[in-house]
Scaffold this motif. Structure first.
Motif, short mmCIF file in Angstrom:
data_model
loop_
_atom_site.label_atom_id
_atom_site.label_comp_id
_atom_site.label_asym_id
_atom_site.label_seq_id
_atom_site.Cartn_x
_atom_site.Cartn_y
_atom_site.Cartn_z
N GLU A 244 0.79 -1.33 0.00
CA GLU A 244 0.09 -0.09 -0.08
C GLU A 244 0.93 1.26 0.05
OE1 GLU A 244 -2.73 -0.16 3.35
OE2 GLU A 244 -3.94 -1.91 2.53
N ALA A 245 1.94 1.46 0.64
CA ALA A 245 2.76 2.35 0.83
C ALA A 245 3.55 2.56 -0.39
CB ALA A 245 3.85 2.33 2.12
N ARG A 246 4.07 1.37 -1.13
CA ARG A 246 4.75 1.76 -2.26
C ARG A 246 3.64 2.13 -3.48
NH1 ARG A 246 9.92 -1.09 -2.95
NH2 ARG A 246 10.62 -1.83 -0.92
N ALA A 247 2.45 1.74 -3.43
CA ALA A 247 1.53 2.24 -4.36
C ALA A 247 1.07 3.68 -4.16
CB ALA A 247 0.18 1.26 -4.27
N ALA A 248 0.74 4.18 -3.02
CA ALA A 248 0.43 5.38 -2.77
C ALA A 248 1.70 6.36 -2.98
CB ALA A 248 0.22 5.49 -1.13
N GLY A 249 2.96 6.06 -2.86
CA GLY A 249 4.14 6.85 -3.39
C GLY A 249 4.05 6.85 -4.85
N ALA A 250 3.50 5.83 -5.46
CA ALA A 250 3.67 6.10 -6.84
C ALA A 250 2.44 6.60 -7.57
CB ALA A 250 3.80 4.58 -7.45
N GLY A 251 1.68 7.08 -6.55
CA GLY A 251 0.44 7.99 -7.05
C GLY A 251 -0.75 7.38 -7.49
N VAL A 252 -0.84 5.81 -7.03
CA VAL A 252 -2.00 5.02 -6.92
C VAL A 252 -3.01 5.57 -5.86
CG1 VAL A 252 -2.89 2.80 -6.42
CG2 VAL A 252 -0.81 3.05 -7.79
N ARG A 253 -4.25 5.80 -6.17
CA ARG A 253 -5.20 6.31 -5.12
C ARG A 253 -6.46 5.13 -4.60
NH1 ARG A 253 -2.03 8.35 -3.38
NH2 ARG A 253 -1.50 10.57 -3.86
N THR A 254 -6.32 4.04 -5.38
CA THR A 254 -7.23 3.11 -5.30
C THR A 254 -6.62 1.59 -5.56
OG1 THR A 254 -9.31 4.39 -6.05
CG2 THR A 254 -9.51 2.13 -5.95
N LEU A 255 -6.85 0.69 -4.46
CA LEU A 255 -6.14 -0.73 -4.55
C LEU A 255 -7.46 -1.68 -4.73
CD1 LEU A 255 -3.17 -0.76 -2.25
CD2 LEU A 255 -3.02 -0.75 -4.69
N ARG A 256 -7.33 -2.53 -5.35
CA ARG A 256 -8.39 -3.57 -5.92
C ARG A 256 -7.70 -4.95 -5.47
NH1 ARG A 256 -11.66 -1.45 -11.12
NH2 ARG A 256 -12.95 0.18 -9.75
N LEU A 257 -8.59 -5.88 -5.25
CA LEU A 257 -8.14 -7.12 -5.29
C LEU A 257 -9.42 -8.13 -5.47
CD1 LEU A 257 -8.55 -8.65 -2.34
CD2 LEU A 257 -6.77 -6.76 -1.62
N GLU A 258 -9.20 -9.30 -5.85
CA GLU A 258 -10.05 -10.30 -5.71
C GLU A 258 -9.59 -11.54 -5.35
OE1 GLU A 258 -7.68 -10.25 -8.76
OE2 GLU A 258 -9.60 -9.58 -9.79
N THR A 259 -10.45 -12.37 -4.49
CA THR A 259 -10.06 -13.68 -3.90
C THR A 259 -11.16 -14.55 -3.79
OG1 THR A 259 -8.89 -14.49 -1.81
CG2 THR A 259 -10.83 -13.06 -1.32
N ASN A 260 -10.76 -15.95 -3.45
CA ASN A 260 -11.41 -16.95 -3.65
C ASN A 260 -12.06 -17.28 -1.94
OD1 ASN A 260 -11.74 -20.36 -3.17
ND2 ASN A 260 -11.79 -20.00 -5.36
N ARG A 261 -13.30 -17.66 -2.07
CA ARG A 261 -13.96 -17.98 -0.69
C ARG A 261 -13.35 -19.23 0.12
NH1 ARG A 261 -19.14 -20.60 -3.94
NH2 ARG A 261 -18.05 -22.58 -4.73
N ALA A 262 -12.36 -19.76 -0.33
CA ALA A 262 -11.77 -20.83 0.27
C ALA A 262 -10.55 -20.29 1.08
CB ALA A 262 -10.89 -21.88 -0.76
N LEU A 263 -10.05 -18.95 0.85
CA LEU A 263 -9.07 -18.33 1.38
C LEU A 263 -9.70 -17.33 2.70
CD1 LEU A 263 -6.89 -17.19 -1.68
CD2 LEU A 263 -6.72 -19.23 -0.14
N THR A 264 -10.04 -17.93 3.48
CA THR A 264 -10.93 -17.21 4.88
C THR A 264 -9.82 -16.39 5.53
OG1 THR A 264 -10.38 -19.12 6.17
CG2 THR A 264 -12.54 -19.05 4.99
N GLU A 265 -8.34 -16.85 5.71
CA GLU A 265 -7.75 -16.07 6.37
C GLU A 265 -7.55 -14.69 5.69
OE1 GLU A 265 -7.11 -18.91 4.95
OE2 GLU A 265 -5.42 -19.94 5.87
N ALA A 266 -7.13 -14.76 4.24
CA ALA A 266 -7.01 -13.43 3.57
C ALA A 266 -8.19 -12.71 3.48
CB ALA A 266 -6.67 -13.94 1.99
N ILE A 267 -9.38 -13.17 3.40
CA ILE A 267 -10.50 -12.32 3.54
C ILE A 267 -10.63 -11.66 4.82
CG2 ILE A 267 -13.12 -12.27 3.63
CD1 ILE A 267 -12.91 -14.74 1.45
N ALA A 268 -10.34 -12.21 5.81
CA ALA A 268 -10.00 -11.53 7.27
C ALA A 268 -9.26 -10.53 7.28
CB ALA A 268 -9.99 -12.62 8.45
N LEU A 269 -8.03 -11.18 6.54
CA LEU A 269 -6.91 -9.85 6.82
C LEU A 269 -7.45 -8.31 5.79
CD1 LEU A 269 -4.00 -8.96 7.11
CD2 LEU A 269 -3.43 -10.29 5.02
#
Length: 299
Positions: A244-269
């Motif tokens: 996130e810090a690297r993205a913001a430093g490069a001028g990114v203002r919105t981050l997106r991601l997609e994930t699978n329902r099996a990855l419950t730990e990632a979803i919680a994170l």
């Protein structure tokens, strides 16, 4: 800025531990060698270890490690030989006398641990061992480094292979990266993107990638993976914060991601880190959830 009281507590802990485990004595565990030599013997192990791997794992200066190895060689405990086509890959191996010395050090280390635990009650022993485990986890967390690597770097390749293998084992019906939305080498190199790799004791243990289509203000997080052996150290959140810090430093203002329902730990994170679930913004065949986070201006 670090709190002065916290710094003093850390230093007091270091003084107590070094005295209690015998680091101050040049004859560690009443043997005729200091702790540094004893630790090198232990790390070489029964199978031997490449000198460069030994140096990286112990984070030792090459000159100091060479002196330790020469001392062990002169005592007849270690041999260092060259290998590979040019002989530059040097490997340290224990001699029979070295293996016997290592076994004796193990025996005395066990006895030292017993002497530390024996004076305590059962509940005190349990508290001490639990506290030691927690300290070890936090110290390991503090030893992890995160750097941007070229996707072709061996550590980067290792992480991506492990990421693919884990998804293949966890997703219903497996995972074929060829069917997934691309995140190829060219897409993960600046300025199009980047790949961050976490390393602990010279071993790659995690990664996360940033893909920035057309260099715009919207970017995608890809290839988020943490080795099973280091989960629980907070490394996933640290990788997420770093990308996130690297993205913001490069001028990114919105981050997106997609994930699978099996990855419950990632979803919680992702939810704990402030990502909100949104409508699908891609046709990723393995995705069940889509997330987005706005980065503050000037982050």
């Amino acid at each position: 800025m670090m709190d002065a009281k916290e710094i003093e507590r850390v230093r007091r802990f270091q003084r107590t531990v070094t005295q209690r485990i015998g680091v101050l004595n040049d004859r560690f565990l009443a043997r005729d060698r200091p702790l540094g030599q004893a630790r090198v013997l232990w790390e070489i192990g029964a199978e031997g270890r490449e000198v460069r791997a030994l140096r990286a794992r112990l984070e030792l200066d090459s000159g100091y490690l060479s002196r330790l190895l020469r001392s062990l060689e002169s005592d007849g405990l270690v041999v260092v030989d060259g290998g590979g086509p040019d002989g530059r890959v040097r490997t340290a191996r224990l001699t029979p006398a070295g293996a016997a010395e290592r076994a004796e050090l193990d025996r005395r280390s066990d006895a030292a641990a017993v002497s530390m635990l024996r004076p305590l009650s059962g509940s005190q022993r349990e508290r001490l061992v639990s506290a030691m485990s927690e300290v070890e986890r936090l110290l390991l967390a503090s030893m992890v480094t995160i750097d941007a690597l070229d996707p072709r770097h061996p550590s980067a390749r290792h992480c991506v292979r492990a990421y693919v293998a884990e998804l293949a084992g966890r997703f219903e019906g497996g995972f074929d990266p060829a069917r997934s939305i691309s995140a190829g080498d060219q897409e993960l190199r600046p300025p199009a993107g980047l790949l961050l790799v976490a390393v602990l004791q010279a071993e790659p243990v995690g990664c996360v990638a940033l893909k920035r289509p057309a260099g715009g203000s919207v970017a995608e997080i890809k290839r988020m993976w943490v080795d099973q052996a280091v989960r629980g150290l907070g490394l996933g959140r640290r990788l997420l914060d770093e990308v996130e810090a690297r993205a913001a430093g490069a001028g990114v203002r919105t981050l997106r991601l997609e994930t699978n329902r099996a990855l419950t730990e990632a979803i919680a994170l992702y939810r704990a880190a402030g990502y909100r679930e949104v409508a699908a913004f891609s046709d990723e065949p393995y995705a069940h959830h889509w997330f987005e986070k706005r980065l503050p201006p000037g982050a």
